[in-house]
Design a protein around this motif. Structure first.
Motif, PDB file in Angstrom:
ATOM      1  N   SER A 156     -39.643 -64.735  66.266  1.00 50.21           N
ATOM      2  CA  SER A 156     -39.125 -65.336  66.747  1.00 50.21           C
ATOM      3  C   SER A 156     -39.253 -66.688  65.807  1.00 50.21           C
ATOM      4  CB  SER A 156     -39.853 -65.077  67.455  1.00 50.21           C
ATOM      5  OG  SER A 156     -38.804 -66.680  68.651  1.00 50.21           O
ATOM      6  N   LEU A 157     -38.569 -68.175  66.061  1.00 53.48           N
ATOM      7  CA  LEU A 157     -38.524 -69.320  65.332  1.00 53.48           C
ATOM      8  C   LEU A 157     -39.589 -69.993  67.079  1.00 53.48           C
ATOM      9  CD1 LEU A 157     -35.761 -69.743  63.294  1.00 53.48           C
ATOM     10  CD2 LEU A 157     -38.307 -69.166  62.753  1.00 53.48           C
ATOM     11  N   LYS A 199     -43.051 -71.203  59.233  1.00 54.04           N
ATOM     12  CA  LYS A 199     -42.134 -70.301  59.896  1.00 54.04           C
ATOM     13  C   LYS A 199     -41.512 -70.284  58.438  1.00 54.04           C
ATOM     14  CE  LYS A 199     -41.526 -73.661  64.463  1.00 54.04           C
ATOM     15  NZ  LYS A 199     -40.716 -74.240  65.302  1.00 54.04           N
ATOM     16  N   TYR A 200     -40.102 -69.612  59.038  1.00 52.96           N
ATOM     17  CA  TYR A 200     -39.358 -69.119  57.972  1.00 52.96           C
ATOM     18  C   TYR A 200     -37.669 -68.565  58.935  1.00 52.96           C
ATOM     19  CZ  TYR A 200     -36.928 -66.184  54.334  1.00 52.96           C
ATOM     20  OH  TYR A 200     -36.753 -65.306  52.730  1.00 52.96           O
ATOM     21  N   SER A 201     -37.007 -69.433  57.804  1.00 54.95           N
ATOM     22  CA  SER A 201     -35.739 -69.062  58.217  1.00 54.95           C
ATOM     23  C   SER A 201     -34.545 -69.381  57.271  1.00 54.95           C
ATOM     24  CB  SER A 201     -35.572 -69.678  59.609  1.00 54.95           C
ATOM     25  OG  SER A 201     -33.764 -70.078  60.423  1.00 54.95           O
ATOM     26  N   ASN A 202     -33.541 -68.889  56.761  1.00 56.36           N
ATOM     27  CA  ASN A 202     -32.829 -68.778  56.405  1.00 56.36           C
ATOM     28  C   ASN A 202     -34.152 -69.288  54.343  1.00 56.36           C
ATOM     29  OD1 ASN A 202     -30.511 -68.181  57.489  1.00 56.36           O
ATOM     30  ND2 ASN A 202     -30.301 -70.527  58.555  1.00 56.36           N
ATOM     31  N   GLY A 221     -36.348 -61.452  58.907  1.00 54.04           N
ATOM     32  CA  GLY A 221     -35.567 -62.557  59.041  1.00 54.04           C
ATOM     33  C   GLY A 221     -36.281 -63.614  59.990  1.00 54.04           C
ATOM     34  N   ASP A 222     -35.973 -64.434  60.601  1.00 50.32           N
ATOM     35  CA  ASP A 222     -36.683 -65.117  60.989  1.00 50.32           C
ATOM     36  C   ASP A 222     -37.951 -65.212  61.974  1.00 50.32           C
ATOM     37  OD1 ASP A 222     -34.186 -67.363  60.753  1.00 50.32           O
ATOM     38  OD2 ASP A 222     -33.919 -66.975  63.074  1.00 50.32           O
ATOM     39  N   CYS A 223     -38.977 -65.394  61.183  1.00 52.24           N
ATOM     40  CA  CYS A 223     -40.266 -65.341  62.618  1.00 52.24           C
ATOM     41  C   CYS A 223     -41.105 -67.605  61.923  1.00 52.24           C
ATOM     42  CB  CYS A 223     -40.882 -64.278  61.380  1.00 52.24           C
ATOM     43  SG  CYS A 223     -41.542 -65.049  59.827  1.00 52.24           S
ATOM     44  N   THR A 224     -42.089 -66.706  62.929  1.00 57.61           N
ATOM     45  CA  THR A 224     -43.365 -67.803  62.510  1.00 57.61           C
ATOM     46  C   THR A 224     -44.527 -67.622  62.467  1.00 57.61           C
ATOM     47  OG1 THR A 224     -42.140 -68.507  64.189  1.00 57.61           O
ATOM     48  CG2 THR A 224     -44.691 -68.876  63.728  1.00 57.61           C
TER      49      THR A 224
END
Length: 575
Positions: A322-323, A348-351, A378-381
């Motif tokens: 999750s972000l 954080k990782y997204s796109n 996918g999106d993560c922290t």
């Protein structure tokens, strides 16, 4: 009894019957010419009907009055499907006030948000609430299941003394001065440990009791100064025998109370694995969020935090799918600081983009390795901790639990059980500058540690085991030392002098010279088990008359001052 039925008993099968009910007035409301009263006892609630012709002959009724009524059971026109007695009501023919009641300091209802000390000051009123009565009923049910289970297996229930001898090691004792034996003190038992081992020497073979125990330690949601545990011991039994016995008992309790089937045998993980993966020796496995070592990824890093690591420092991390929002990160950072971490850096990782406090100097190689290490899709922290292995592990363990609460990664009603085994035999006490027994000094070393446990204390393993439920340690036990030579080595390893051993444990050690079976045992915290089963917020909610977080009973004001005369009788003077 004068009453013919309880307030949770009547149904349409009783239609037309003349009944007598007794209980407390839960609610009193008027609708036109009719008066409706909800009458409550611990079995349920029944609606009473007083018609216009009867209202003038009955006295005024208020909430929490205790009354007795005689009446006729009628079918309700407007039925209540949520109530066991919701298809009927009782038309009141006669009404007697048994006792009146003052206006209560809080409303007697579930979901009450009154100040806890207020509720505890008027605990007898708090216990009238349905959810509190349910907690105590479940506790009673658990006690019965335990007794039935052990009697079925031919265990003997034995009560051991409350007044005993104070001994070193373990938590701080509560002391009780003796009036007859001047200047001497009893100690309240932290557990019946030594007595139950003596019962094995006495040939009792299989023992259990539901025992009161006392520890003078700091309180929290799962601790009280006095608590209740299931205590059990078996002769000629290995740790595996005890574990099988306990997990079958817990499976029976959980099925009968919650109608949830627990698959046995339960999983077993080592203490070292628990600390390494989850940062705590009582991991909650209703969710994953495993902690990983990432030193290899950052061995040539330009990230400032990772550049100048000391020889034994570790970089440890967990990935959250999750972000995390800013407020969530602030909350987790506060938890980290409360658990000895200086800060909680994150990525954080997204796109396909990396952001966060560490992102600026992250190399392409490090990015690729992180994607692979944490299997990011996918999106993560990713949350990091840097420092000593134990400190960073335990800090991230607390963060892991808090993150699971924030993200609601588990269902509150879910039950997860596991055994943690292969505990350290010793732990180093900074305060005393010596190794002390991690459990107690009568714990048998594991077979592989028998040869050198007193020389290699930092790596010695114990034949000890804890059982964990939903992230709470609910019990533990061990195989006991029955060999005189091993026991002497154990006392020497924790630097306990021969004189100290003789003064404190001579009576106990002496018993082993008269023929002792090998034996193992366990103790389960009944308060904690019931807290989890009822989803209560603390064990105070499942104990009838608990102490608050300061160890005080606001209802009786215990502990309290005593008179000079009482102190003189026990030969004590206050400083």
């Amino acid at each position: 009894m004068k009453r013919t039925h309880t307030c949770g008993e009547l149904t349409l099968d009783n239609k037309g019957e003349k009944v007598i009910l007794q209980g407390w007035v839960k609610k009193n409301r008027k609708l036109g010419a009719l008066t409706f009263i909800d009458l409550r006892d611990r079995y349920g609630t029944t609606q009473l009907l007083i018609d216009e012709s009867s209202q003038k002959k009955f006295p005024e009724i208020k909430s929490e009055f205790v009354i007795e009524i005689t009446g006729e059971v009628l079918e309700r026109k407007s039925k209540n499907p949520d109530l066991k007695t919701g298809e009927i009501e009782v038309k009141v023919i006669n009404l007697i006030i048994i006792n009146e009641a003052k206006l209560t300091p809080f409303e007697i209802k579930d979901g009450l948000e009154a100040n806890e000390d207020t509720k505890m000051t008027f605990r007898y009123l708090d216990l009238r609430r349905e959810e509190m009565q349910k907690n105590l009923l479940i506790r009673s049910q658990v006690n019965k299941i335990i007794r039935d289970y052990y009697h079925r297996l031919n265990f003997i229930e034995v009560e051991t003394p409350i007044f005993g001898k104070s001994t070193p090691e373990g938590a701080r004792d509560f002391l009780v001065p003796s009036r007859v034996n001047v200047n001497k003190f009893y100690a309240l038992p932290q557990s019946p440990q030594l007595y139950k081992q003596l019962l094995m020497i006495a040939g009792m073979d299989r023992y259990f009791q539901i025992a009161k125990c006392f520890r003078d330690e700091d309180l929290r949601i799962d601790r009280q100064p006095e608590f209740t545990q299931l205590d059990m011991e078996m002769s000629f039994a290995t740790p595996e025998d005890i574990q099988n016995n306990i997990e079958n008992l817990l499976a029976e309790i959980i099925f009968k109370v919650k109608n949830i089937k627990i698959k046995t045998p339960l999983p077993r993980i080592t203490y070292q694995e628990a600390i390494s993966k989850y940062g705590i020796d009582k991991p909650d496995l209703r969710f994953s969020l495993e902690i990983n070592d990432v030193n290899d990824i950052f061995k040539s890093s330009e990230v400032n935090l990772f550049c100048n690591l000391k020889k034994n420092e570790k970089i440890r991390a967990i990935k959250v799918d999750s972000l995390l929002a800013k407020k969530d990160l602030e909350q987790l950072t506060e938890v980290a600081k409360q658990n000895s971490l200086v800060n909680l850096p994150f990525l954080k990782y997204s796109n396909n983009e990396w952001t966060g406090s560490l992102a600026k100097n992250l190399s392409d190689s490090e990015k690729q390795q992180l994607l692979k290490k944490f299997e990011i899709k996918g999106d993560c922290t990713i949350l990091f901790a840097v420092g000593d292995f134990d400190i960073s592990s335990r800090g991230l363990g607390a963060v892991r639990n808090e993150a699971a609460k924030i993200l609601k990664l588990y269902k509150p009603e879910e039950i997860n059980l596991l055994w943690v085994v292969d505990f350290p035999l010793f732990e180093f006490s900074e305060e005393e500058n010596r190794y002390v027994a991690a459990h107690h000094p009568f714990t048998q070393p594991k077979e592989e540690s028998l040869q050198d446990f007193d020389k290699n204390k930092s790596t010695a393993l114990a034949a000890a085991y804890d059982i964990v439920m939903n992230g709470f340690e609910i019990g533990g036990g061990s195989q006991r030392i029955t060999n005189e030579n091993i026991q002497k080595r154990m006392f020497k390893a924790i630097e306990m002098s021969n004189q100290t051993v003789e003064d404190n444990f001579g009576w106990f050690i002496n018993a082993y010279q008269y023929g002792a079976p090998y034996h193992s045992g366990c103790a389960l915290g009944i308060d904690r088990i019931v807290m989890i089963l009822t989803q209560a917020s603390s064990i105070r909610e499942v104990i009838a008359f608990p102490k608050n977080s300061n160890g005080i009973d606001p209802m009786t004001n215990a502990p309290d001052l005593v008179s000079t005369k009482q102190l003189d009788e026990i030969n004590l003077k206050l400083k």
